[in-house]
Enzyme design. Structure first.
Site, PDB file in Angstrom:
ATOM      1  N   GLY A 278       5.802  95.144  54.100  1.00 61.07           N
ATOM      2  CA  GLY A 278       6.788  94.392  54.874  1.00 61.07           C
ATOM      3  C   GLY A 278       6.599  94.465  56.370  1.00 61.07           C
ATOM      4  O   GLY A 278       7.456  94.005  57.122  1.00 61.07           O
ATOM      5  N   PRO A 321       0.860  97.280  52.848  1.00 58.98           N
ATOM      6  CA  PRO A 321       0.859  96.099  53.716  1.00 58.98           C
ATOM      7  C   PRO A 321       0.072  94.953  53.084  1.00 58.98           C
ATOM      8  O   PRO A 321      -0.999  95.159  52.531  1.00 58.98           O
ATOM      9  CB  PRO A 321       0.138  96.589  54.983  1.00 58.98           C
ATOM     10  CG  PRO A 321      -0.753  97.696  54.503  1.00 58.98           C
ATOM     11  CD  PRO A 321      -0.066  98.321  53.328  1.00 58.98           C
ATOM     12  N   GLY A 322       0.626  93.764  53.139  1.00 59.71           N
ATOM     13  CA  GLY A 322      -0.088  92.579  52.673  1.00 59.71           C
ATOM     14  C   GLY A 322      -0.302  91.675  53.869  1.00 59.71           C
ATOM     15  O   GLY A 322      -1.395  91.545  54.416  1.00 59.71           O
ATOM     16  N   ARG A 360       6.098  78.207  53.559  1.00 60.80           N
ATOM     17  CA  ARG A 360       6.957  79.210  54.196  1.00 60.80           C
ATOM     18  C   ARG A 360       7.999  78.614  55.143  1.00 60.80           C
ATOM     19  O   ARG A 360       9.101  79.121  55.251  1.00 60.80           O
ATOM     20  CB  ARG A 360       6.115  80.268  54.916  1.00 60.80           C
ATOM     21  CG  ARG A 360       5.287  81.116  53.940  1.00 60.80           C
ATOM     22  CD  ARG A 360       4.659  82.314  54.619  1.00 60.80           C
ATOM     23  NE  ARG A 360       5.650  83.242  55.121  1.00 60.80           N
ATOM     24  CZ  ARG A 360       6.036  83.339  56.377  1.00 60.80           C
ATOM     25  NH1 ARG A 360       5.480  82.579  57.307  1.00 60.80           N
ATOM     26  NH2 ARG A 360       6.958  84.194  56.721  1.00 60.80           N
ATOM     27  N   CYS A 391       6.474  63.964  49.741  1.00 62.99           N
ATOM     28  CA  CYS A 391       7.680  63.143  49.614  1.00 62.99           C
ATOM     29  C   CYS A 391       8.913  64.034  49.671  1.00 62.99           C
ATOM     30  O   CYS A 391       9.584  64.249  48.661  1.00 62.99           O
ATOM     31  CB  CYS A 391       7.646  62.375  48.311  1.00 62.99           C
ATOM     32  SG  CYS A 391       6.174  61.387  48.184  1.00 62.99           S
ATOM     33  N   GLU A 392       9.172  64.552  50.846  1.00 58.69           N
ATOM     34  CA  GLU A 392      10.245  65.548  51.007  1.00 58.69           C
ATOM     35  C   GLU A 392      10.468  65.689  52.501  1.00 58.69           C
ATOM     36  O   GLU A 392       9.525  65.995  53.244  1.00 58.69           O
ATOM     37  CB  GLU A 392       9.746  66.868  50.389  1.00 58.69           C
ATOM     38  CG  GLU A 392      10.527  68.096  50.729  1.00 58.69           C
ATOM     39  CD  GLU A 392      11.894  68.100  50.079  1.00 58.69           C
ATOM     40  OE1 GLU A 392      12.874  68.164  50.841  1.00 58.69           O
ATOM     41  OE2 GLU A 392      11.970  68.014  48.842  1.00 58.69           O
TER      42      GLU A 392
HETATM   43  C1  PLP Z   1       5.636  91.815  48.887  1.00 57.08           C
HETATM   44  C2  PLP Z   1       5.483  93.269  48.724  1.00 57.08           C
HETATM   45  C3  PLP Z   1       4.648  93.976  49.585  1.00 57.08           C
HETATM   46  C4  PLP Z   1       3.916  93.343  50.736  1.00 57.08           C
HETATM   47  O1  PLP Z   1       4.759  92.776  51.662  1.00 57.08           O
HETATM   48  P1  PLP Z   1       4.134  92.285  53.066  1.00 57.08           P
HETATM   49  O2  PLP Z   1       5.298  91.676  53.755  1.00 57.08           O
HETATM   50  O3  PLP Z   1       3.079  91.300  52.752  1.00 57.08           O
HETATM   51  O4  PLP Z   1       3.592  93.483  53.735  1.00 57.08           O
HETATM   52  C5  PLP Z   1       4.488  95.328  49.368  1.00 57.08           C
HETATM   53  N1  PLP Z   1       5.104  95.956  48.344  1.00 57.08           N
HETATM   54  C6  PLP Z   1       5.913  95.298  47.481  1.00 57.08           C
HETATM   55  C7  PLP Z   1       6.540  96.032  46.391  1.00 57.08           C
HETATM   56  C8  PLP Z   1       6.124  93.946  47.649  1.00 57.08           C
HETATM   57  O5  PLP Z   1       6.941  93.300  46.802  1.00 57.08           O
END
Ligand code: PLP
Length: 463
Positions: A278, A321-322, A360, A391-392
């Site tokens: 997150g 982290p993603g 998003r 179409c939105e």
């Molecule tokens: C979505 C998620 C993440 C990654 O969130 P980011 O905002 O991309 O860092 C990590 N852990 C869990 C359990 C998630 O659901």
């Protein structure tokens, strides 16, 4: 197109309509290092380049829309998370942000682990050679088939999300004659988003088992009695696009409180704590994300302090982290199709993609930046809304942004920080074909996910 071709003319700060934007930047051609990957620059002709390749050439070769991902930037970010947390912690890249086999290989090479949350993500990870023990399996409703495949593959951990799943995983593991390493995902009553977090006693959401009312403690009790499970820790994920560490502070306090209660009741000290992901990135110049080493230091200090107070040995920390790894590494390149100035409002700029390649903005009211990519311009800034071809009317890519007043059909524009949750959430709405992801490195561009074709679409249509 000349300025006079726009009846509305450029919008100046004193006559701007209401909206979520700052004053026009002084130099529309400048690239803010906060939102653009390091290797994105302008060449001597003013054309945007990534890894030394200009976007006109990229558009010619790969078409638009397309995502261009800077491999070196991805690897550098992955590595900086890995280094920041060191050998006493684990970094799991959240695959849902963006997953492909190439990405899995980079992560493997850079020493990261991987979170998956479906059979499809698991299959991608395994097929690209990620060792199963470095995979964590998430999700609030994993199917028994998915659980079985994960246990059979030997994933390092399954993150249990419900009372039903505790029993399900234990049963499957026992059937397969193994003991599955698991964490329990709890909700601690902290909801964090960007600059604020809310801490409550209760948690009103689908994920996890609430700490409130003793539910998490009960889940631990059950997990500890089941032979098929080896409970290794507690998991907490509090939100997304977070800049403020105080939400993690409250979460860590509450998770460690549970670890202390577990020790007091069962005489066991669980060895791991996962604080989720997150962590925020810069989508616009207004965002100020923290560096991984600052985050690592802050999280480690919080957990250590809380554990010292509870007289617990500090557990091994993991983070997930993603967005913070892949988000800033890619931009989407679009071609402008139409330009519609609306007097006193804004100019609508239609591009050849939209909500099918970036949901998003429509889904979360997300903010993005945008820049003219195929040339520079000295024209006055005009307030624009970059919209897609779907179409939105909610099909918006960039809600409010300034682009040069001479923007015209055929121009290429680029939206930075689209590496996370854009291709992974892409759809075929209106039977629009999902764009390719092109990895750029050392002056070479390589397709890692190819563009969808009408053949791909029709192959599924067997009626
Ligand atoms: C979505 C998620 C993440 C990654 O969130 P980011 O905002 O991309 O860092 C990590 N852990 C869990 C359990 C998630 O659901």
């Amino acid at each position: 197109m000349s300025r006079s071709a726009h009846p509305a003319g450029p919008r100046h700060a004193d006559v701007l309509p209401e909206g979520h934007y700052s004053a026009p930047p002084t130099d529309l051609n400048a690239l803010d290092a906060k939102v653009w990957a390091e290797t994105v620059t302008r060449d001597t002709d003013g054309v945007l380049t990534v890894g030394g390749i200009d976007v006109k050439r990229l558009a010619e070769e790969f078409g638009t829309p397309a995502y261009f991902l800077d491999e070196d930037d991805f690897r550098a970010r992955a590595r900086s998370w890995r280094t920041a947390f060191g050998d006493d912690a684990d970094v799991f890249y959240a695959g849902k942000a963006f997953l492909s086999r190439a990405v899995v290989r980079w992560l493997h090479e850079e020493g990261l682990n991987l979170d998956v949350c479906s059979g499809g993500e698991l299959a991608t990870a395994l097929s690209a050679g990620m060792p199963a023990e470095r995979i964590a399996f998430h999700g609030n409703n994993k199917s028994t088939d998915e659980i079985r495949r994960a246990v059979e593959a030997g994933v390092g951990r399954i993150v249990l999300d419900s009372f039903q799943e505790i029993v399900r995983v234990a049963h499957i593991a026992q059937e397969l004659g193994t003991r599955q390493r698991v964490q329990i995902r709890i909700t601690v009553g902290v909801e964090a988003h960007t600059h604020e977090f809310i801490a409550t006693a209760h948690e009103d959401q689908k994920f996890g088992i609430p700490l409130a009312g003793g539910q998490a403690a009960e889940a631990v009790r059950r997990a500890l009695t089941l032979d098929g499970l080896e409970l290794i820790g507690i998991h907490s994920h509090i939100g997304s696009q977070i800049f403020d560490m105080s939400g993690f502070e409250v979460a860590a306090h509450r998770v460690v409180g549970l670890l202390r209660d577990i020790r007091d009741e069962h005489g066991v000290e669980l060895p791991e704590i996962d604080l989720g992901g997150g962590l925020g990135i810069a989508y616009t110049s207004d965002d100020d994300p923290r560096e991984p080493h600052e985050i690592a230091k802050a999280l480690t200090e919080i957990v250590t302090r809380e554990c010292d107070a509870a007289r617990l040995a500090t557990p091994r920390i993991s983070v997930e982290p993603g967005r913070a790894i892949v988000g800033p590494t890619a931009f989407t390149l679009y071609e402008v199709g139409t330009v519609k100035p609306l007097d006193g409002l804004r100019t609508y700029v239609s591009v050849d993609g939209g909500m099918s390649d970036n949901i998003r903005t429509a889904l979360y009211d997300a903010e993005y930046s945008v820049a003219l990519a195929s040339r520079v311009s000295e024209a006055e800034p005009m307030l624009c809304r970059v919209v897609g071809k779907h179409c939105e009317s909610g099909d918006i890519v960039v809600k409010d942004a300034f682009l040069p007043g001479d923007l015209a059909p055929g121009d290429l524009i680029a939206v930075p920080a689209t590496g996370a949750y854009c291709r992974s959430m892409a759809s075929n709405y209106n039977h629009v074909l999902r764009p390719p992801v092109v990895a750029v490195r050392d002056g070479e561009a390589r397709v890692i996910i190819r563009r969808e074709t009408e053949e791909d679409l029709l192959r599924l249509d067997v009626g």
